[in-house]
Scaffold this active site. Structure first.
Site, PDB file in Angstrom:
ATOM      1  N   TRP A 128     -12.190   3.957 -10.858  1.00 40.72           N
ATOM      2  CA  TRP A 128     -12.352   5.054  -9.699  1.00 40.72           C
ATOM      3  C   TRP A 128     -11.738   6.170 -10.176  1.00 40.72           C
ATOM      4  O   TRP A 128     -10.518   6.204 -10.580  1.00 40.72           O
ATOM      5  CB  TRP A 128     -11.740   4.347  -8.588  1.00 40.72           C
ATOM      6  CG  TRP A 128     -11.676   5.353  -7.171  1.00 40.72           C
ATOM      7  CD1 TRP A 128     -12.685   5.879  -6.787  1.00 40.72           C
ATOM      8  CD2 TRP A 128     -10.652   5.623  -6.430  1.00 40.72           C
ATOM      9  NE1 TRP A 128     -12.665   6.602  -5.753  1.00 40.72           N
ATOM     10  CE2 TRP A 128     -11.265   6.580  -5.415  1.00 40.72           C
ATOM     11  CE3 TRP A 128      -9.275   5.532  -6.456  1.00 40.72           C
ATOM     12  CZ2 TRP A 128     -10.477   6.943  -4.541  1.00 40.72           C
ATOM     13  CZ3 TRP A 128      -8.403   5.957  -5.257  1.00 40.72           C
ATOM     14  CH2 TRP A 128      -9.088   6.630  -4.300  1.00 40.72           C
ATOM     15  N   ASP A 208      -4.382  -2.463  -6.458  1.00 44.13           N
ATOM     16  CA  ASP A 208      -5.157  -1.876  -5.544  1.00 44.13           C
ATOM     17  C   ASP A 208      -6.358  -2.449  -5.083  1.00 44.13           C
ATOM     18  O   ASP A 208      -7.491  -3.003  -5.409  1.00 44.13           O
ATOM     19  CB  ASP A 208      -6.000  -0.652  -6.204  1.00 44.13           C
ATOM     20  CG  ASP A 208      -6.655   0.430  -5.348  1.00 44.13           C
ATOM     21  OD1 ASP A 208      -6.646   0.489  -4.040  1.00 44.13           O
ATOM     22  OD2 ASP A 208      -7.263   1.517  -5.738  1.00 44.13           O
ATOM     23  N   LYS A 243     -13.168   0.596   3.968  1.00 40.77           N
ATOM     24  CA  LYS A 243     -14.626   0.030   3.789  1.00 40.77           C
ATOM     25  C   LYS A 243     -14.770  -1.445   4.576  1.00 40.77           C
ATOM     26  O   LYS A 243     -15.683  -1.420   5.460  1.00 40.77           O
ATOM     27  CB  LYS A 243     -14.702  -0.604   2.233  1.00 40.77           C
ATOM     28  CG  LYS A 243     -14.300   0.549   1.324  1.00 40.77           C
ATOM     29  CD  LYS A 243     -15.247   1.643   1.374  1.00 40.77           C
ATOM     30  CE  LYS A 243     -14.981   2.925   0.478  1.00 40.77           C
ATOM     31  NZ  LYS A 243     -13.935   3.239  -0.267  1.00 40.77           N
TER      32      LYS A 243
HETATM   33  C1  LMR Z   1     -15.994   5.749  -3.819  1.00 42.32           C
HETATM   34  O1  LMR Z   1     -15.432   5.399  -4.728  1.00 42.32           O
HETATM   35  O2  LMR Z   1     -17.141   6.133  -3.662  1.00 42.32           O
HETATM   36  C2  LMR Z   1     -15.085   5.778  -2.485  1.00 42.32           C
HETATM   37  O3  LMR Z   1     -13.935   5.202  -2.858  1.00 42.32           O
HETATM   38  C3  LMR Z   1     -14.936   7.012  -2.016  1.00 42.32           C
HETATM   39  C4  LMR Z   1     -13.766   7.926  -2.645  1.00 42.32           C
HETATM   40  O4  LMR Z   1     -13.278   8.219  -1.940  1.00 42.32           O
HETATM   41  O5  LMR Z   1     -14.158   8.229  -3.916  1.00 42.32           O
END
Ligand code: LMR
Length: 392
Positions: A128, A208, A243
């Protein structure tokens, strides 16, 4: 003074929301930011949350401050789901605080780790994007390793090597389930190997857990985390309800510390509270209070779990259809069927991703990540056809 600032690059994922909204084409498909959508393309408020909000409006007598730890009924109400209902506090070794979303929880986890002497965080990539952004902001050194193999499965050898080679001052940041952005999770056997390696390692685990319940269910999605926690003396956990309770913009999360000994928790949590105070003072109350009301009420809990199950089944159906398409041009979609959660990645270059947007009104992250829940029975054929066009 302020003229010295150079423009910061916009967050690419969040910029995509605006680009998509501005596209006038009626058959556009949004596979960008990670929100769940129904087969009708909606992101409705959970019925269980709506009912909890109604009760909140009538029962909440005051909006006076709660403190940097937020709603402790919410924090403790989640613990049986995260740590197991038999011993949610792991013998008095676990405590938490409420945070603004999973981002706030990650922020507290890594900032606390830094305060405790962590200097380097190992992170499987791709990850992420905000993980790297938060580490850079602190700053903490980020040491990347490969998360996935080319065949769409997890590269357990890479993480095991990193854990075995770790030195004092290292942490390893792991996704508990439904890996973002790849959808590729460690298998239960791999988690047990990781747990055993961590038990013998100097590395501090930071886990996480942002998508619990979206992969195989609330219990199974905690398997990896619990395997690690059963093996290691201490760990940090970042949790998101954005989520699995559909509370995205209400920003609902929690940070938990698992201490070697419960007697260490007052010092650890006083540091977490001080970090919260300096960052946001106190977390927003509304969403966490609604989650607490759901968790306190058996019928609302059952309704929430049912709604979560519907989401999970729909995403599996989409994955099954993608996997059944098999080879599409140069792409092979088969592995998407055994990946989990909202996301998977397609090995598409920037030009092809741009063509999907310009020629087919399909919006996805520049990394090739797609939000599986943006696909519906109504647009899957169009999507697969567009992939055949650009990857032919
Ligand atoms: C995503 O990865 O799309 C979500 O976790 C939203 C975000 O805050 O990036």
């Amino acid at each position: 003074m302020l003229e010295r600032l150079n423009p910061a690059a916009p967050d690419a994922l969040l910029a995509l929301i605006k680009l998509y909204a501005a596209d006038p084409r009626g058959d556009k498909i949004d596979l960008g930011v990670g929100v769940y959508r129904t087969d009708e393309g909606e992101t409705p408020v959970f019925a269980a949350i709506k009912e909890a909000e109604r009760r909140l409006v009538t029962s909440q007598a005051s909006k006076s401050y709660l403190g940097p730890e937020g709603d402790m009924g919410f924090v403790e109400g989640l613990m049986p789901y995260v740590f197991g209902k038999d011993d949610p506090s792991m013998g008095g070794r676990v405590q938490g605080i409420q945070t603004p979303g999973g981002t706030g929880a990650v922020r507290i986890a890594v900032a606390l780790a830094k305060a405790a002497g962590i200097t380097r965080v190992h992170l499987g990539v791709p990850s992420w994007p905000n993980h790297a952004q938060i580490l850079a902001d602190l700053p903490l050194e980020m040491a990347p390793f490969d998360h996935a193999c080319a065949d769409g499965t997890a590269n357990a050898d890479a993480v095991l090597q990193v854990i075995r080679d770790a030195r004092a001052g290292d942490a390893v940041l792991l996704h508990g389930c439904c890996h973002n952005p790849t959808g590729i999770d460690y298998t239960p056997d791999q988690w047990h190997e990781i747990a055993a390696a961590l038990a013998a390692s100097k590395a501090l685990p930071i886990i996480d857990l942002a998508y619990q319940g979206l992969g195989f269910g609330m219990e199974k999605d905690a398997h990896g985390l619990r395997a690690v926690l059963a093996a290691v003396p201490e760990a940090l956990v970042a949790y998101s309800c954005d989520k699995n309770f559909g509370l995205y913009r209400d920003r609902v999360g929690a940070f938990y510390a698992v201490a070697q000994d419960g007697s260490q928790l007052p010092a650890i949590m006083s540091n977490a509270a001080a970090l919260a105070r300096a960052n946001w003072s106190m977390p927003p109350d509304h969403g966490a209070a609604a989650v607490r009301l759901v968790l306190e009420d058996e019928a609302l809990t059952a309704q929430w779990l049912d709604e979560l199950g519907t989401m999970r089944r729909r995403m599996r159906q989409v994955r099954d259809r993608l996997a059944a398409a098999g080879r599409v041009g140069t792409l092979d979609l088969t592995a998407l069927g055994s990946q989990n959660g909202l996301f998977s990645m397609l090995p598409l270059d920037k030009d092809r991703i741009a063509r999907l947007r310009s020629d087919h009104a399909i919006y996805m992250a520049g990394s090739g990540r797609i939000n599986i829940a943006g696909l519906t029975q109504g647009n899957l054929d169009k999507f697969i056809g567009a992939l055949a066009d650009v990857a032919g």
